[in-house]
Write a protein that holds these residues in place. Structure first.
Motif, PDB file in Angstrom:
ATOM      1  N   ASN A 101       0.810  -1.219   0.000  1.00 53.06           N
ATOM      2  CA  ASN A 101       0.000   0.000   0.000  1.00 53.06           C
ATOM      3  C   ASN A 101       0.844   1.271   0.000  1.00 53.06           C
ATOM      4  OD1 ASN A 101      -2.607  -1.050  -0.182  1.00 53.06           O
ATOM      5  ND2 ASN A 101      -2.772  -1.371   2.027  1.00 53.06           N
ATOM      6  N   SER A 102       2.059   1.174   0.486  1.00 56.25           N
ATOM      7  CA  SER A 102       2.932   2.358   0.497  1.00 56.25           C
ATOM      8  C   SER A 102       3.769   2.487  -0.773  1.00 56.25           C
ATOM      9  CB  SER A 102       3.865   2.309   1.714  1.00 56.25           C
ATOM     10  OG  SER A 102       4.773   1.209   1.614  1.00 56.25           O
ATOM     11  N   ARG A 110      -1.670  -1.441  -4.896  1.00 53.28           N
ATOM     12  CA  ARG A 110      -2.487  -1.322  -3.701  1.00 53.28           C
ATOM     13  C   ARG A 110      -3.005  -2.714  -3.351  1.00 53.28           C
ATOM     14  NH1 ARG A 110      -5.467  -0.782  -8.187  1.00 53.28           N
ATOM     15  NH2 ARG A 110      -7.725  -1.114  -8.183  1.00 53.28           N
ATOM     16  N   LYS A 162      -2.105  -0.106  -9.742  1.00 52.37           N
ATOM     17  CA  LYS A 162      -2.992   1.058  -9.795  1.00 52.37           C
ATOM     18  C   LYS A 162      -3.482   1.327 -11.214  1.00 52.37           C
ATOM     19  CE  LYS A 162      -1.183   3.199  -5.611  1.00 52.37           C
ATOM     20  NZ  LYS A 162      -0.464   4.348  -5.001  1.00 52.37           N
TER      21      LYS A 162
END
Length: 530
Positions: free
Chosen positions: A258-259, A264, A506
């Motif tokens: 997520n970072s 994601r 993404k």
């Protein structure tokens, strides 16, 4: 990581890199911890295999994004009597080889799915007859009233009668016996994607079906499905952009993904329940140092095992919070589940020791435990946690953790004394779990996945009544009673419902379903920028 593992990981990434160089903007690359063991949609009732094959094959009735029923190869259905359903079939549909789809294919496919070697017969055991009533209509007659029949057949995929007979695939591939045929490696369905290339345990390539009868919402033209067993390699491939979708995401890597700038994690509750089963039929266990008797036939032993499992500790340290401990064989989201019943027996080592001693095993005993290491989230680690708890009451677990390619054929032959399994009721109804996992096994498919042969005739009687009952209140009362019988018997050892975690680029949009099915027709990828 060992040198051998490094070499394997490098080889996988090399293949992925080569694939990415030739992939167009509408190619989506998917990585999973395991592969579909066959392309035969009737050969293994396992959600990954069914998810993969459901992109090439279709049932009469499928599911929408909200898991409600959707017309696929049947345009409509209705009950013409309490035990007969009529399905109107879609016209103008062709299989991937151009053969027209007709009622003959439906009659053939249901017979195939109910026949020897099929792993799907458990859901069809109460179908009496499937008959053709025109080129584009069939009737399905059941042994008695069966109000949830449309839900039951959502994973009965329709195959081409002509293609199967011409290619020596008239019968399903039997994974228990290691039998293969053309349907193992080739697919000829009516679905939105065709199989262009199949290399088991390496990659499977799907291409969009230009002759598909329906609308394909996504823009994916090609799907490259690659099994990557090593979790770190899967995560690295996603973060680097060498794959676009991967699952499952190791719970410890969710924050890292997520970072990252390009990916994601999509999470959500899953309908699957993970549980342990025990051989309760044989007079002597196949894999134990106890001779002349079977300790699992004693409820006190089963309860001792249950109360020696620190499920809260497994949730905390192994699953890192990404699980929901359960006392039932179904979880929230399945019709018939109730919070009132979903209360586990307490984790209590002293009580477990006393139960074992009272059963005649004050010093415990040895038994082998079969677990997959590439099927469920942290499956092998969960089994290690179970073994550690049982060691505290004197039970020595000889853990046999192996890839699902060898694990499933073994346990499905019932060549096991103690095993792990996961189950998602395909009907989203408790009857499926009762009939498939808890009912006494017979030769028609009932209890087909009750691999330890737990048996209580009262539960069987209730299961039959639940199947035909149309009054929801009465039906729910019977489900509650059946679950109470099973819980009181300690018929199985429920563990938890795991959480879904898909790693997604993404650039990709997709739909995550609670049954963990991944449909390519709902996948899109943004065009690459020049």
């Amino acid at each position: 990581m060992s040198l051998k593992k490094n070499v394997i990981a490098a080889a996988i990434l090399s293949v992925l890199t080569a694939t990415s160089l030739v992939a167009g903007a509408q190619t989506i690359r998917i990585a999973n911890q395991g592969d579909a063991l066959s392309l035969d949609p009737h050969s293994l009732n396992e959600s990954l295999q069914l998810s993969v094959t459901a992109n090439a094959y279709e049932p009469l009735v499928g599911r929408n994004k909200d898991l409600s029923l959707a017309p696929l190869l049947a345009t409509s259905w209705k009950q013409t009597s309490p035990s007969v359903w009529r399905f109107e079939l879609r016209k103008g549909v062709t299989f991937h080889d151009g053969t027209p789809f007709t009622a003959d294919d439906v009659v053939f496919s249901f017979a195939r799915a109910k026949g020897d070697g099929s792993d799907m017969k458990a859901t069809l055991s109460d179908i009496k007859e499937v008959r053709k009533v025109g080129d584009h209509a069939v009737e399905i007659e059941t042994n008695g009233p069966f109000p949830i029949l449309p839900d039951v057949i959502t994973l009965t995929m329709i195959m081409s009668k002509k293609w199967c007979e011409e290619n020596g695939a008239a019968k399903p591939v039997d994974k228990r016996k290691g039998v293969e045929n053309t349907a193992s490696f080739k697919a000829n369905g009516t679905g939105p994607f065709r199989v262009r290339e199949r290399q088991p345990d390496v990659r499977t390539v799907f291409t969009r079906n230009p002759s598909y009868w329906g609308k394909i919402e996504g823009n994916a033209q090609e799907i490259v499905f690659t099994p990557i067993a090593n979790p770190a390699t899967r995560v690295a491939a996603l973060i680097s952009g060498e794959v676009d979708v991967m699952e499952p995401v190791p719970v410890q890597d969710i924050a890292r993904i997520n970072s990252s700038p390009n990916a994601r994690v999509i999470t959500g509750p899953e309908l699957r329940t993970i549980f342990l089963g025990m051989d309760q039929k044989r007079d002597e266990l196949l894999y134990s140092n106890v001779k002349g008797k079977n300790p699992f036939k004693d409820k006190r032993v089963r309860q001792a095992f249950y109360q020696a499992i620190d499920i809260a500790g497994i949730q905390r340290t192994v699953m890192r919070g990404a699980s929901r401990p359960t006392a039932l064989m179904v979880g929230p989201g399945i019709n018939g589940w109730s919070a009132e019943q979903d209360k586990r027996l307490p984790y209590d080592i002293d009580a477990a020791k006393k139960l074992l001693a009272d059963a005649g095993y004050p010093n415990g005993f040895e038994v082998s435990m079969n677990c997959p290491n590439d099927r469920y989230v942290n499956d092998a680690q969960i089994c290690q946690g179970v073994a550690a708890g049982l060691a505290r009451i004197g039970v020595k677990i000889n853990l046999v953790a192996e890839t699902k390619g060898s694990y499933f054929p073994k346990v499905l032959r019932r060549d096991t004394s103690f095993y792990m399994l996961g189950w998602t009721p395909t009907t989203y109804d408790a009857h499926n779990a009762l009939s498939s996992l808890m009912a006494c096994p017979d030769d028609k498919g009932t209890g087909q996945f009750n691999l330890g042969s737990y048996c209580n005739p009262k539960l069987d009687e209730l299961t039959r009544k639940i199947q035909s009952e149309t009054d929801k209140a009465k039906r729910d009362e019977m489900i509650e009673e059946a679950f109470k019988i099973h819980s009181d018997d300690i018929g199985h050892l429920p563990l938890h419902q795991q959480s879904l975690a898909w790693g997604v680029s993404k650039k990709v949009e997709l739909t995550q379903l609670a049954d963990n099915f991944m449909f390519f027709k709902w996948m899109s990828i943004k065009p690459q920028q020049p």
